[in-house]
Design a protein around this motif. Structure first.
Motif, short mmCIF file in Angstrom:
data_model
loop_
_atom_site.label_atom_id
_atom_site.label_comp_id
_atom_site.label_asym_id
_atom_site.label_seq_id
_atom_site.Cartn_x
_atom_site.Cartn_y
_atom_site.Cartn_z
N ASP A 285 -5.46 -18.43 -2.66
CA ASP A 285 -6.44 -18.93 -3.64
C ASP A 285 -6.39 -18.19 -4.98
O ASP A 285 -6.88 -18.70 -5.97
CB ASP A 285 -7.87 -18.80 -3.08
N PHE A 286 -5.83 -16.99 -5.00
CA PHE A 286 -5.88 -16.18 -6.24
C PHE A 286 -5.23 -16.90 -7.41
O PHE A 286 -5.74 -16.92 -8.52
CB PHE A 286 -5.17 -14.85 -6.02
N LYS A 287 -4.06 -17.47 -7.19
CA LYS A 287 -3.25 -18.13 -8.22
C LYS A 287 -3.22 -17.26 -9.50
O LYS A 287 -2.90 -16.09 -9.42
CB LYS A 287 -3.76 -19.53 -8.48
N ASP A 288 -3.60 -17.83 -10.66
CA ASP A 288 -3.55 -17.02 -11.89
C ASP A 288 -4.90 -16.38 -12.19
O ASP A 288 -5.13 -15.89 -13.29
CB ASP A 288 -3.09 -17.88 -13.07
N LYS A 289 -5.80 -16.38 -11.21
CA LYS A 289 -7.14 -15.82 -11.45
C LYS A 289 -7.13 -14.30 -11.45
O LYS A 289 -8.07 -13.67 -11.91
CB LYS A 289 -8.12 -16.31 -10.37
N VAL A 290 -6.14 -13.68 -10.81
CA VAL A 290 -6.07 -12.22 -10.76
C VAL A 290 -4.75 -11.77 -11.36
O VAL A 290 -3.77 -12.50 -11.34
CB VAL A 290 -6.22 -11.69 -9.31
N PRO A 291 -4.72 -10.55 -11.91
CA PRO A 291 -3.47 -10.10 -12.53
C PRO A 291 -2.42 -9.74 -11.48
O PRO A 291 -2.77 -9.38 -10.36
CB PRO A 291 -3.91 -8.86 -13.32
N ASN A 292 -1.18 -9.81 -11.87
CA ASN A 292 -0.11 -9.34 -10.98
C ASN A 292 -0.27 -7.83 -10.79
O ASN A 292 -0.78 -7.13 -11.66
CB ASN A 292 1.26 -9.62 -11.60
N GLY A 293 0.17 -7.36 -9.63
CA GLY A 293 0.10 -5.91 -9.38
C GLY A 293 -1.07 -5.49 -8.52
O GLY A 293 -1.17 -4.31 -8.17
N VAL A 294 -1.96 -6.43 -8.19
CA VAL A 294 -3.05 -6.08 -7.28
C VAL A 294 -2.44 -5.69 -5.93
O VAL A 294 -1.58 -6.41 -5.40
CB VAL A 294 -4.00 -7.28 -7.07
N ILE A 295 -2.83 -4.54 -5.39
CA ILE A 295 -2.28 -4.10 -4.11
C ILE A 295 -2.99 -4.84 -2.98
O ILE A 295 -4.22 -4.89 -2.93
CB ILE A 295 -2.42 -2.57 -3.95
N ILE A 296 -2.20 -5.44 -2.11
CA ILE A 296 -2.73 -6.33 -1.08
C ILE A 296 -2.38 -5.77 0.31
O ILE A 296 -1.23 -5.39 0.55
CB ILE A 296 -2.07 -7.73 -1.20
N GLY A 297 -3.36 -5.80 1.21
CA GLY A 297 -3.11 -5.46 2.61
C GLY A 297 -3.55 -6.60 3.50
O GLY A 297 -4.27 -7.51 3.07
N ALA A 298 -3.09 -6.58 4.76
CA ALA A 298 -3.48 -7.62 5.72
C ALA A 298 -3.96 -6.99 7.02
O ALA A 298 -3.90 -7.62 8.07
CB ALA A 298 -2.32 -8.56 5.98
N ARG A 299 -4.39 -5.75 6.97
CA ARG A 299 -4.89 -5.02 8.14
C ARG A 299 -3.85 -4.95 9.25
O ARG A 299 -4.18 -4.98 10.43
CB ARG A 299 -6.20 -5.64 8.62
N GLY A 300 -2.58 -4.89 8.85
CA GLY A 300 -1.50 -4.79 9.83
C GLY A 300 -0.31 -5.61 9.36
O GLY A 300 -0.29 -6.06 8.21
N PRO A 301 0.63 -5.87 10.25
CA PRO A 301 1.81 -6.66 9.84
C PRO A 301 1.56 -8.15 10.04
O PRO A 301 2.35 -8.84 10.68
CB PRO A 301 2.90 -6.15 10.80
N TYR A 302 0.44 -8.63 9.55
CA TYR A 302 0.03 -10.02 9.79
C TYR A 302 0.09 -10.82 8.50
O TYR A 302 0.40 -10.29 7.43
CB TYR A 302 -1.40 -10.07 10.35
N GLY A 303 -0.29 -12.10 8.61
CA GLY A 303 -0.40 -12.95 7.42
C GLY A 303 0.87 -12.95 6.62
O GLY A 303 1.96 -13.19 7.14
N ILE A 304 0.73 -12.64 5.34
CA ILE A 304 1.87 -12.72 4.44
C ILE A 304 2.93 -11.67 4.75
O ILE A 304 4.07 -11.77 4.32
CB ILE A 304 1.37 -12.65 2.97
N PHE A 305 2.55 -10.63 5.52
CA PHE A 305 3.49 -9.55 5.84
C PHE A 305 4.18 -9.74 7.20
O PHE A 305 4.98 -8.90 7.61
CB PHE A 305 2.76 -8.20 5.87
N ALA A 306 3.87 -10.83 7.90
CA ALA A 306 4.44 -11.00 9.24
C ALA A 306 5.97 -11.15 9.13
O ALA A 306 6.47 -11.81 8.22
CB ALA A 306 3.84 -12.24 9.89
N PRO A 307 6.69 -10.52 10.04
CA PRO A 307 8.16 -10.52 9.95
C PRO A 307 8.74 -11.87 10.39
O PRO A 307 8.04 -12.69 10.98
CB PRO A 307 8.56 -9.43 10.94
N GLN A 308 10.01 -12.04 10.11
CA GLN A 308 10.67 -13.25 10.61
C GLN A 308 11.10 -13.01 12.05
O GLN A 308 11.79 -12.03 12.34
CB GLN A 308 11.88 -13.58 9.74
#
Lengths: 439, 301
Positions: A285-308
């Motif tokens: 949902d962030f799209k262009d509403k937040v600046p690039n460089g915001v540090i993001i976590g997912a409380r583990g290797p989940y969501g956008i960080f899940a491995p292939q």
């Protein structure tokens, strides 16, 4: 019109009799313990502020996974139908309403609905209230999301309680490592947390670790708005005036998105970049509403960080196609909990027989299993708490595709983030995190 | 200096939002003696309507000016408030007139719960965003550290205009004078030929439109999620109780007092922020139990 007493009494009796009859007709009948299906209680927020970002994606993930398991459509090692060959039947309950209500609902699930196992609980307060009851009722209970580090301090010798996701300590230890590695010139830090246990514990764990890694760090502002406040104008001004090199926040859901929206519109995060331990649920949902460089976590290797891996290659596109949104970390953690129950039951149960509670708990204790987030080891809290790594990255928006992603991702192994069994996180961090194995 | 300036501006912005939320509540209580718990739902309905309409507008491929979104915000709030207020007043409250104030709290609380579920039924539980109007007006920098969203500053102006309009309508128009007559003595007003039923219906609809307006104007700055109505009603009650139930001036003064005190707390002692609003309420009510602008009514015999 005057109503005579006898007729009023008759009417009252009639209404009472009708009420009893109606409630008897519509009350969920107490089910037989064995109807040939493995009955799974699922508890997640279906209403309230946590429903949209957490509860509903988790419930959707549960439905998708159970349907696929019943059809035998999951990749190996989960390609055997249902759980140990038994079809799975779910009873989904709303987590909204507080801990007292949840204890009642849990007893109802176990004693009236006769579930074979329960998976649930996003709220840490609910987890702490349910765990002792799960032990009392001898029902395998898997806490899939709540982050409190006190879960296995409250239930010291758990038998029936398990947590297949990570607690909040590792998020913040990992984040402290990430910011010291990626921002070596960091001199000051500020905080904005929701004023309750998750926010307080998150900040304590983060700043304790950061001060250990970088003793010269200064805390220039701490803000404590209440959960669901929605308006953060004054807090944003206070953070702006403090001019910190980094703002730390464990905000989640709508509060996190509102903070990002308001802070970005006022240019706060251009001057003081922000790190969000629960940022994963906002990336779509962030799209262009937040600046690039915001540090993001997912409380583990989940969501956008899940491995292939084959499980993630099955889960992510299926979920996205069916629910028209990316699966965020609560969805991953729900799948993980269901797969843990399946793996446990099939490890110890007799072939093609209804797994017992003992099969599930004996199988899950110390289990190593595969999930869309990678390999999970139940290696902490005497084999009842999952051990996994944690990843962080920086938000990047692509105006061409109109999609956000994360770059500069760093992953930290569990051995680098978790205290040894039997040591509390605070004691371990204060002692300088002895035994931590980081690359 | 920066901090003092920030305290004043932040306090004003928060106070203006509080006043917008509380104005409809106090108007309805002032005229109808109904402590309308469902006001939170009107706020939520305004916010959801605005967020979905503005979202639809910006997702379209049209070339229309983005500034039309402000007209959409105002328009949909007024229509949503009008429709919901009229349905609630004519469909429910009309049959409850003259009932005890305590009973009306329970009735409107039930209505709040029903409308909460209706909102979820209509809009689901996913968050809605209407952020474009919030960013469209840009920001004003103050020194090198501080800047404010112009949208927030515009809200201060809007709330002052709403307050002035309410004051003017009540004190300088014939209909307003009739309304004051109803407030002062319902029975005598009826005896003098005032159609109290119509007065009540109009008042309730205006109150619900103000509630929806507050929600719609807030929507661009927040993530519109289930539960926002319930959160806001507690604050609105705190403000109208501090100011004195039923008084527009009281609501304005209460909002200003709460807004500024909270702003002081956030900047100077953030750890007491949660407590400070209720601390103000306690102190005011300890000295003046009827609130700052509340009047002690003579009991009729």
């Amino acid at each position: 019109m005057r109503v005579s007493r006898p007729s009023a009494r008759k009417a009252g009796l009639a209404i009472a009799a009708m009420s009893v009859a109606v409630s008897a007709a519509f009350a969920p009948a107490a089910q037989a313990a064995d109807n040939g299906k493995f009955r799974l209680g699922i508890v997640t927020f279906l209403s309230g502020s946590a429903a949209g970002p957490f509860g509903v994606p988790a419930a959707n993930a549960a439905k998708l996974t159970v349907e696929a398991l019943n059809a035998g459509a999951l990749p190996a090692p989960y390609n055997k139908k249902g759980i140990n060959g038994m079809e799975i039947e779910t009873v989904i309950i709303d987590e909204n309403g507080g801990a007292t209500k949840q204890v009642e609902e849990f007893r109802n699930l176990v004693q009236r609905q006769k579930v074979d196992a329960v998976i649930g609980y996003i709220s840490s307060g609910d987890c702490l209230a349910i765990a002792p009851v799960a032990e009392e009722l001898k029902t395998p209970t898997v806490f899939f999301d709540c982050g409190t580090s006190r879960l296995f301090e409250t239930v010291k010798s758990p038998k029936y309680s398990f947590r297949t996701g990570l607690d909040a300590v590792v998020d913040n230890v990992a984040l402290a490592r990430y910011v010291t590695e990626t921002r070596p010139n960091l001199k000051s830090v500020a905080s904005i947390q929701q004023n309750y246990s998750f926010g307080q514990d998150s900040w304590n764990d983060f700043i304790l670790t950061l001060k250990h890694l970088k003793p010269e760090i200064k805390v220039v502002s701490e803000q404590w708005p209440k959960v669901m406040q929605g308006q953060y104008g004054a807090e944003i001004s206070a953070l702006s005036v403090a001019k910190a090199d980094l703002v730390h926040s464990s905000f989640w859901g709508g509060d996190m998105e509102a903070l990002m929206l308001q802070g970005s519109a006022r240019g706060l995060f251009d001057k003081s970049p922000i790190a969000l331990t629960c940022g994963d649920t906002g990336v779509e949902d962030f799209k262009d509403k937040v600046p690039n460089g915001v540090i993001i976590g997912a409380r583990g290797p989940y969501g956008i960080f899940a491995p292939q891996n084959p499980l993630n290659d099955w889960f992510r596109p299926k979920f996205t196609a069916q629910f028209k949104e990316w699966p965020t970390y609560p969805a991953y953690k729900m799948v993980q909990a269901i797969l843990a129950v399946k793996a446990s039951a099939e490890k110890t149960g007799k072939p093609n027989a209804m797994p017992t509670a003992d099969n599930v708990i004996q199988g899950m204790k110390g289990l190593t299993f595969e999930a869309p987030s990678g390999t999970v080891r139940m290696a902490s809290a005497g084999g009842h708490q999952a051990v996994q790594g944690v990843s962080y990255g920086e938000y990047q928006y692509d105006p061409k595709t109109k999609k956000g992603s994360v770059t500069k991702v760093k992953s930290y192994a569990a051995e680098c983030l978790m205290p040894p069994d039997g040591t509390t996180a605070a004691d371990w961090i204060k002692a300088g995190m002895p035994g931590a194995k980081c690359k | 200096m920066n901090t003092l300036f920030a305290i004043l501006i932040d306090g004003m912005i928060y106070a203006s939002w509080l006043f917008l939320v509380a104005a409809g509540l106090t108007v309805i209580y002032g005229v109808m003696r109904i402590l309308n718990m469902a006001h939170g739902s009107f706020y939520a309905i305004g916010a959801y309507s605005a967020a979905s309409l503005v979202g639809w507008y910006f997702n379209g491929d049209g070339d229309s000016s983005p500034y039309w979104s402000y007209a959409l915000l105002l328009g949909c709030a007024l229509v949503a408030g009008l429709v919901v207020g009229l349905v609630v007043e004519q469909g429910l409250l009309r049959f409850m007139r003259g009932r005890d104030e305590t009973l009306m709290v329970i009735v409107t609380y039930a209505l709040l719960l029903i409308l909460e579920d209706a909102t979820k039924l209509l809009w689901g539980v996913d968050p809605y965003f209407a952020y474009q109007p919030y960013r469209l007006l840009g920001q004003s920098a103050v020194g090198d550290a501080l800047s404010f969203a112009n949208y927030d500053l515009a809200l201060v102006v809007v709330s002052i205009l709403v307050g002035l309009a309410a004051w003017y309508a009540l004190n300088r128009t014939n209909k307003g004078r009739l309304l004051r007559a109803v407030i002062h003595d319902r029975e005598v007003a009826m005896a003098m030929g005032v159609n109290v039923n119509v007065m009540f219906a109009v008042t309730f609809v205006i109150g619900s439109m103000l509630g929806a307006l507050a929600g719609a104007l807030t929507a661009p700055a927040i993530s519109v999620t289930p539960g926002i109505g319930i959160e806001v009603i507690v604050l609105a009650f705190a403000v109208v109780v501090v100011g004195g139930l039923g008084s527009i001036g009281g609501a304005a003064a209460g909002a200003l007092l709460v807004g500024l005190t909270r702003s002081f707390a956030v900047h100077l002692a953030p750890e007491i922020e949660l407590f400070v609003i209720y601390g103000v309420m306690f102190l005011v009510l300890a000295v003046r139990p009827q609130g700052m602008f509340g009047q002690i009514l003579a009991r009729k015999i």
